[in-house]
Design a protein around this motif. Structure first.
Motif, mmCIF file in Angstrom:
data_model
loop_
_atom_site.group_PDB
_atom_site.id
_atom_site.type_symbol
_atom_site.label_atom_id
_atom_site.label_comp_id
_atom_site.label_asym_id
_atom_site.label_seq_id
_atom_site.Cartn_x
_atom_site.Cartn_y
_atom_site.Cartn_z
ATOM 1 N N LEU A 1 0.921 -1.182 0.243
ATOM 2 C CA LEU A 1 0.288 0.043 0.303
ATOM 3 C C LEU A 1 0.835 1.469 0.066
ATOM 4 C CD1 LEU A 1 -2.746 -1.105 2.584
ATOM 5 C CD2 LEU A 1 -2.647 -1.514 0.281
ATOM 6 N N THR A 2 2.073 1.073 0.190
ATOM 7 C CA THR A 2 2.687 2.283 0.343
ATOM 8 C C THR A 2 3.724 2.740 -1.022
ATOM 9 O OG1 THR A 2 4.677 0.916 1.320
ATOM 10 C CG2 THR A 2 3.284 2.093 2.854
ATOM 11 N N ALA A 3 4.141 1.730 -1.641
ATOM 12 C CA ALA A 3 4.882 1.931 -2.966
ATOM 13 C C ALA A 3 4.635 0.881 -4.061
ATOM 14 C CB ALA A 3 6.477 1.854 -2.773
ATOM 15 N N PRO A 4 4.762 1.309 -5.408
ATOM 16 C CA PRO A 4 4.400 0.448 -6.529
ATOM 17 C C PRO A 4 5.531 -0.914 -6.181
ATOM 18 C CG PRO A 4 4.616 2.496 -7.123
ATOM 19 C CD PRO A 4 5.147 2.741 -5.800
ATOM 20 N N PRO B 1 0.092 2.470 6.355
ATOM 21 C CA PRO B 1 1.157 3.196 7.054
ATOM 22 C C PRO B 1 0.453 4.165 8.105
ATOM 23 C CG PRO B 1 1.024 4.071 4.742
ATOM 24 C CD PRO B 1 0.370 2.872 4.760
ATOM 25 N N THR B 2 1.104 4.354 9.306
ATOM 26 C CA THR B 2 0.490 5.381 10.118
ATOM 27 C C THR B 2 0.395 6.497 9.540
ATOM 28 O OG1 THR B 2 1.526 4.141 11.820
ATOM 29 C CG2 THR B 2 0.572 5.899 12.584
ATOM 30 N N GLY B 3 -0.768 7.123 9.766
ATOM 31 C CA GLY B 3 -0.911 8.541 9.197
ATOM 32 C C GLY B 3 -1.203 8.709 7.793
ATOM 33 N N ALA B 4 -1.551 7.617 7.292
ATOM 34 C CA ALA B 4 -1.890 7.787 6.006
ATOM 35 C C ALA B 4 -3.224 8.430 5.333
ATOM 36 C CB ALA B 4 -2.015 6.140 4.934
ATOM 37 N N MET C 1 0.233 0.174 -7.101
ATOM 38 C CA MET C 1 0.276 1.436 -7.893
ATOM 39 C C MET C 1 -0.818 2.370 -7.382
ATOM 40 S SD MET C 1 1.504 0.157 -11.656
ATOM 41 C CE MET C 1 1.587 1.896 -12.524
ATOM 42 N N ILE C 2 -2.300 1.612 -7.446
ATOM 43 C CA ILE C 2 -3.270 2.487 -6.997
ATOM 44 C C ILE C 2 -3.167 2.990 -5.686
ATOM 45 C CG2 ILE C 2 -5.764 2.216 -6.809
ATOM 46 C CD1 ILE C 2 -5.778 0.424 -9.317
ATOM 47 N N ALA C 3 -2.573 1.973 -4.835
ATOM 48 C CA ALA C 3 -2.895 2.308 -3.326
ATOM 49 C C ALA C 3 -2.016 3.239 -2.765
ATOM 50 C CB ALA C 3 -2.604 0.955 -2.453
ATOM 51 N N SER C 4 -0.580 3.333 -3.605
ATOM 52 C CA SER C 4 0.304 4.237 -3.180
ATOM 53 C C SER C 4 0.433 5.667 -3.517
ATOM 54 C CB SER C 4 1.720 3.657 -3.193
ATOM 55 O OG SER C 4 1.639 3.337 -4.706
ATOM 56 N N ARG C 5 -0.479 5.874 -4.744
ATOM 57 C CA ARG C 5 -0.397 6.886 -5.362
ATOM 58 C C ARG C 5 -1.149 8.178 -4.426
ATOM 59 N NH1 ARG C 5 -1.143 8.962 -10.868
ATOM 60 N NH2 ARG C 5 0.134 7.060 -11.097
ATOM 61 N N ALA C 6 -0.089 9.310 -4.328
ATOM 62 C CA ALA C 6 -0.622 10.483 -3.735
ATOM 63 C C ALA C 6 -1.777 11.034 -4.411
ATOM 64 C CB ALA C 6 0.656 11.603 -3.858
ATOM 65 N N GLY C 7 -2.784 11.379 -3.663
ATOM 66 C CA GLY C 7 -4.303 11.980 -4.183
ATOM 67 C C GLY C 7 -5.136 10.714 -4.225
ATOM 68 N N GLY C 8 -4.717 9.482 -3.980
ATOM 69 C CA GLY C 8 -5.549 8.447 -3.801
ATOM 70 C C GLY C 8 -6.133 7.983 -4.960
ATOM 71 N N GLU C 9 -6.270 8.385 -6.157
ATOM 72 C CA GLU C 9 -6.768 7.772 -7.195
ATOM 73 C C GLU C 9 -5.795 7.692 -8.558
ATOM 74 O OE1 GLU C 9 -10.235 9.973 -7.676
ATOM 75 O OE2 GLU C 9 -9.834 11.419 -9.136
ATOM 76 N N VAL C 10 -6.097 6.875 -9.500
ATOM 77 C CA VAL C 10 -5.295 6.904 -10.595
ATOM 78 C C VAL C 10 -5.846 6.739 -11.863
ATOM 79 C CG1 VAL C 10 -2.973 5.657 -11.481
ATOM 80 C CG2 VAL C 10 -3.554 5.530 -9.190
ATOM 81 N N CYS C 11 -5.523 7.307 -12.680
ATOM 82 C CA CYS C 11 -6.176 7.274 -14.408
ATOM 83 C C CYS C 11 -5.596 5.911 -14.949
ATOM 84 C CB CYS C 11 -5.948 8.377 -15.204
ATOM 85 S SG CYS C 11 -6.386 8.342 -16.835
ATOM 86 N N VAL C 12 -6.701 5.127 -15.298
ATOM 87 C CA VAL C 12 -6.220 4.092 -16.200
ATOM 88 C C VAL C 12 -5.175 4.416 -17.030
ATOM 89 C CG1 VAL C 12 -8.063 3.970 -17.677
ATOM 90 C CG2 VAL C 12 -7.054 1.860 -17.365
ATOM 91 N N CYS C 13 -5.118 5.611 -17.594
ATOM 92 C CA CYS C 13 -4.170 6.002 -18.657
ATOM 93 C C CYS C 13 -2.721 6.026 -18.185
ATOM 94 C CB CYS C 13 -4.541 7.345 -19.251
ATOM 95 S SG CYS C 13 -4.695 8.751 -18.072
#
Lengths: 130, 130
Positions: free
Chosen positions: A23-26, A119-122, B53-65
């Motif tokens: 959940l933290t990095a690809p 991760p804590t604080g996610a 990739m989806i879970a770790s993306r800042a912003g919480g969401e990812v475009c399929v593109c």
């Protein structure tokens, strides 16, 4: 900082941080391939029931002779499922006389729990910075 | 105590205890079948990489593109893997204009982490009472 230092840091930073975080990095291809094998072993109802029977047994180990009667399956089939759980590192076993005895490898379920823990604080998925 | 009471207790005992515990009691057939579907969705390297990739993306969401170029796979194949993750309850999505956007359903990964977590005070496998 050398790669060796990074490994040492990884080993001392606690179980929740020990592993490539899902959940933290690809994940890279190798990490994903290794982890997929374990989840694939869990992706079967018979194997999940076997694992739960083994993991929840007071005394920590179970004779295969106590597992087979719970299923409408032949002993070779049950043994095959047990083999897949063992190959995934989720259980281990030892033969004693006629029977094989199985027990949970808690380090593996701990590892899976850790990589599935946020991760804590996610930030919440809909409240994160862009 | 009725079965209904037991269900209510289950619902109020906190996230770590919310679910049939894989490690605390033998799963019944229905529980195992439901849970196996989720683990089966995780039992593939491409789907694990997509989920990470989806879970770790800042912003919480990812475009399929943004997901498809990371794989040497066609967009329909990537979309199929995403569909399996969505059917397992691990991600959700929304179409906006041309593209579909995906995000993690953290309640499901929380649930998996909880059922893989050893109960507090659980005895070590080789130190338990018989």
């Amino acid at each position: 900082m050398s790669n060796q230092d990074l490994v040492l840091l990884d080993q001392t930073s606690g179980s929740a941080d020990c592993c490539p975080g899902l959940l933290t990095a690809p994940l890279d291809g190798d990490q994903a391939a290794e982890l997929a094998k374990v989840f694939k072993a869990l992706g079967d109802p018979v194997r999940l029931r076997l694992l739960s029977m083994i993991a929840s047994r007071a005394g920590g180990e179970v004779c295969v002779c106590d597992l087979t009667p719970a299923f409408d399956l032949s002993q070779p089939t049950v043994s095959h499922h047990l083999k897949l759980l063992r190959q995934a590192g989720l259980i281990d076993c030892e033969r004693r006389g006629t029977w094989v005895y199985y027990w949970l490898v808690p380090e593996m379920t701990d590892r899976l729990a850790a990589i599935l823990t946020r991760p804590t604080g996610a930030p919440a998925p809909d409240g994160a910075a862009s």
